[in-house]
Design a protein around this motif. Structure first.
Motif, PDB file in Angstrom:
ATOM      1  N   GLU A  26     -41.587   1.239 102.363  1.00  0.00           N
ATOM      2  CA  GLU A  26     -42.720   1.523 103.558  1.00  0.00           C
ATOM      3  C   GLU A  26     -43.580   2.827 103.429  1.00  0.00           C
ATOM      4  OE1 GLU A  26     -41.167   0.414 107.139  1.00  0.00           O
ATOM      5  OE2 GLU A  26     -39.946  -1.388 106.247  1.00  0.00           O
ATOM      6  N   GLU A  27     -44.645   2.800 103.220  1.00  0.00           N
ATOM      7  CA  GLU A  27     -45.402   4.561 103.453  1.00  0.00           C
ATOM      8  C   GLU A  27     -45.255   4.463 104.394  1.00  0.00           C
ATOM      9  OE1 GLU A  27     -48.711   3.999 101.680  1.00  0.00           O
ATOM     10  OE2 GLU A  27     -48.925   3.664  99.456  1.00  0.00           O
ATOM     11  N   TRP A  75     -39.319  10.476  99.057  1.00  0.00           N
ATOM     12  CA  TRP A  75     -40.418   9.192  98.492  1.00  0.00           C
ATOM     13  C   TRP A  75     -38.686   8.677  97.599  1.00  0.00           C
ATOM     14  CZ3 TRP A  75     -42.216   5.360 100.506  1.00  0.00           C
ATOM     15  CH2 TRP A  75     -43.326   4.564 100.402  1.00  0.00           C
TER      16      TRP A  75
END
Length: 183
Positions: free
Chosen positions: A21-22, A62
């Motif tokens: 999920e950015e 990330w």
């Protein structure tokens, strides 16, 4: 809806990052980029290098959200540790003598300077994570050279309260630094 506790929020954001999920990365960046940039800048004394470290740290988070272990500490602590390590590595590369060059007394001085800068950055990082009342008292006395009596007047609190906050802040600082050294 109630705001999640920090530990719960840490786990939730980690799960969201693991799902790709950015938006989770954006939330994490909004929350911790000032910490990352500030810590890197204190170690490296360069805005450009701090910006580079900031990008590196969030790219790492990330790409490797599973490396965060909520049982070992908070997301803030993990990100601060990643930042500190990367900044110190960059500083070492920057100050390392050229290949084949002498590594005598000059490199010992550079190593001492590096250690002093890293220690100062660690102290500053821990102090910024203290509760505000303790942070204010410690900053006034330890960093700004005030007595606890002067700090009490500036903060508008009793001298005994200022002395207690200063002592507790120093104890927490010492514990946090000792815990980092033990890792």
């Amino acid at each position: 809806m109630a705001t999640p506790t920090p530990g719960r929020w840490d786990r939730q954001i980690q799960q969201r990052l693991a799902r790709g999920e950015e938006a989770a990365l954006g939330e994490l960046y909004d929350q911790f980029s000032p910490l990352v940039h500030g810590l890197a800048n204190r170690v490296l004394d360069s805005q450009e290098a701090a910006e580079h470290i900031t990008r590196e740290v969030f790219a790492h988070v990330w790409e490797h959200p599973g490396e965060f272990d909520p049982d070992r500490g908070s997301m803030r602590s993990w990100i601060g540790t990643l930042t500190h390590r990367r900044a110190v590595e960059r500083l070492r590369r920057r100050t390392r003598p050229a290949a084949g060059g002498p590594a005598g007394a000059g490199s010992a001085g550079l190593e001492e300077e590096l250690l002093a800068a890293a220690t100062a950055a660690r102290v500053q990082y821990v102090v910024t994570s203290l509760p505000p009342a303790l942070r204010e008292a410690l900053t006034l006395t330890y960093f700004n050279g005030r007595t606890y009596q002067e700090a009490a007047r500036e903060l508008g609190i009793a001298e005994a309260t200022a002395k207690h906050r200063m002592r507790l802040g120093l104890q927490l600082l010492a514990s946090a630094l000792a815990a980092e050294d033990g890792r």
